[in-house]
Scaffold this active site. Structure first.
Site, mmCIF file in Angstrom:
data_model
loop_
_atom_site.group_PDB
_atom_site.id
_atom_site.type_symbol
_atom_site.label_atom_id
_atom_site.label_comp_id
_atom_site.label_asym_id
_atom_site.label_seq_id
_atom_site.Cartn_x
_atom_site.Cartn_y
_atom_site.Cartn_z
ATOM 1 N N TYR A 32 0.809 -1.139 -0.060
ATOM 2 C CA TYR A 32 -0.094 0.025 0.013
ATOM 3 C C TYR A 32 0.885 1.291 0.075
ATOM 4 C CZ TYR A 32 -3.894 -3.041 1.687
ATOM 5 O OH TYR A 32 -4.794 -4.140 1.705
ATOM 6 N N ASP A 51 -10.616 6.373 9.811
ATOM 7 C CA ASP A 51 -10.124 6.876 8.303
ATOM 8 C C ASP A 51 -10.878 8.151 8.165
ATOM 9 O OD1 ASP A 51 -12.670 6.291 7.678
ATOM 10 O OD2 ASP A 51 -12.036 4.406 6.567
ATOM 11 N N ARG A 91 -5.446 1.493 8.788
ATOM 12 C CA ARG A 91 -6.356 2.536 9.602
ATOM 13 C C ARG A 91 -6.038 2.341 11.200
ATOM 14 N NH1 ARG A 91 -12.265 1.400 9.327
ATOM 15 N NH2 ARG A 91 -12.575 -0.638 8.191
#
Length: 303
Positions: free
Chosen positions: A68, A82, A183
């Protein structure tokens, strides 16, 4: 003619993974479609879809490593961890993010690398008595989740030459095991620094062998006149497994689910069996020596 294969989608923001699957079912006219790893609605990037008979191969991707690129914003936490959530009331006195040095941020980030037990966020797809946690959280019901063992292989800050913390934002790259929530890392990092934090953006760049530079947007797929040409080539799937080629007699036995003797190219427990250069016939498991039994029969032809 039905479509069978793996299609790597570049998921846009605002779509759930299920939204993408439902849309592709309509576009491709194929009911049997699944995906290899959920992405949150806010996240974008690599979402491999398994289509037709290739849905049977999903079982081999349960532990896939994922990569990511993302951004974390210091300064306040949210209830979803988030940018889609509401700002959460801090549990302890709030520390201004301007007080946090780059060295302190790096030291705090380094503690997240390695194996660890991670608590999934309350707004997640984890099920509690058959009900997704996010549905309980939205209804203000108590969410009791169990920690999950994950492995964070890399968590690297991406810092420009001139670093500006005026908005408390920083970029990162990460490589993690399946089931890891970025997150949650953002949230826990904010707790460690005392400032609060949340994941402000996330883009998945790789799932196993499926990379972003080979992903297709929904618009590209919908407008393509040759969707089979967009499929990931079958010779490149599951690269950790060796490939063997069966002759006509062996292929006939495998199609009927029977064990066969195949050329022994390695001591691998699992092999990809091709009946030609283009047809992925099966994934077979070693019984003993050169005797293999088909674990899943695919019979999918690469275009």
């Amino acid at each position: 003619m039905s479509l069978n294969g793996i299609l790597v989608v570049d998921k846009p923001a605002g779509f759930t993974s299920h939204d993408v699957v439902a849309r592709m079912r309509r576009v491709l006219g194929e009911r049997a479609i699944g995906h290899l790893g959920t992405l949150d609605p806010m996240a974008t990037g690599v979402l491999p879809l398994v289509i037709g008979r290739m849905t049977r191969i999903a079982q081999f991707y349960g532990d896939s490593v994922k990569s990511y690129d993302g951004e974390i914003r210091l300064g306040f936490a949210t209830d979803t961890y988030d940018a889609d959530g509401e700002a959460a009331t801090p549990e302890t006195p709030h520390r201004p993010h301007q007080e946090i040095s780059l060295e302190e941020l790096r030291a705090a980030s380094a503690r997240f690398v390695g194996p660890c037990e991670q608590m999934p966020p309350p707004f997640s797809a984890k099920k509690i008595n058959g009900v997704p946690a996010y549905k309980l959280a939205r209804n203000k019901q108590e969410v009791e989740l169990n920690a999950v063992l994950v492995h964070i292989h890399e968590f690297e800050l991406v810092v420009p030459e001139v670093h500006d913390f005026s908005e408390g934002r920083f970029l990162f790259r990460s490589v993690v095991s399946s089931g890891t929530y970025l997150r949650t890392i953002a949230h826990e990092l904010g707790q460690a620094l005392g400032s609060g934090a949340h994941l402000s953006s996330l883009r998945r760049t790789r799932v196993a062998e499926f990379a972003l530079d080979e992903a297709h947007t929904l618009a590209e797929i919908e407008s393509s006149a040759d969707r089979e040409a967009l499929l990931f080539h079958l010779r490149r799937v599951l690269p950790e497994m060796p490939s063997v080629t069966a002759n006509e007699e062996q292929a006939a036995w495998i199609r009927n689910g029977r064990a066969v003797n195949l050329p022994e190219l390695s001591r691998s427990k699992l092999v990809k069996v091709f009946s030609s250069q283009t047809e992925l016939l099966a994934i077979a498991s070693r019984v003993a020596g050169t005797l293999f039994h088909p674990k899943v029969v695919l019979g999918v032809v690469a275009q």
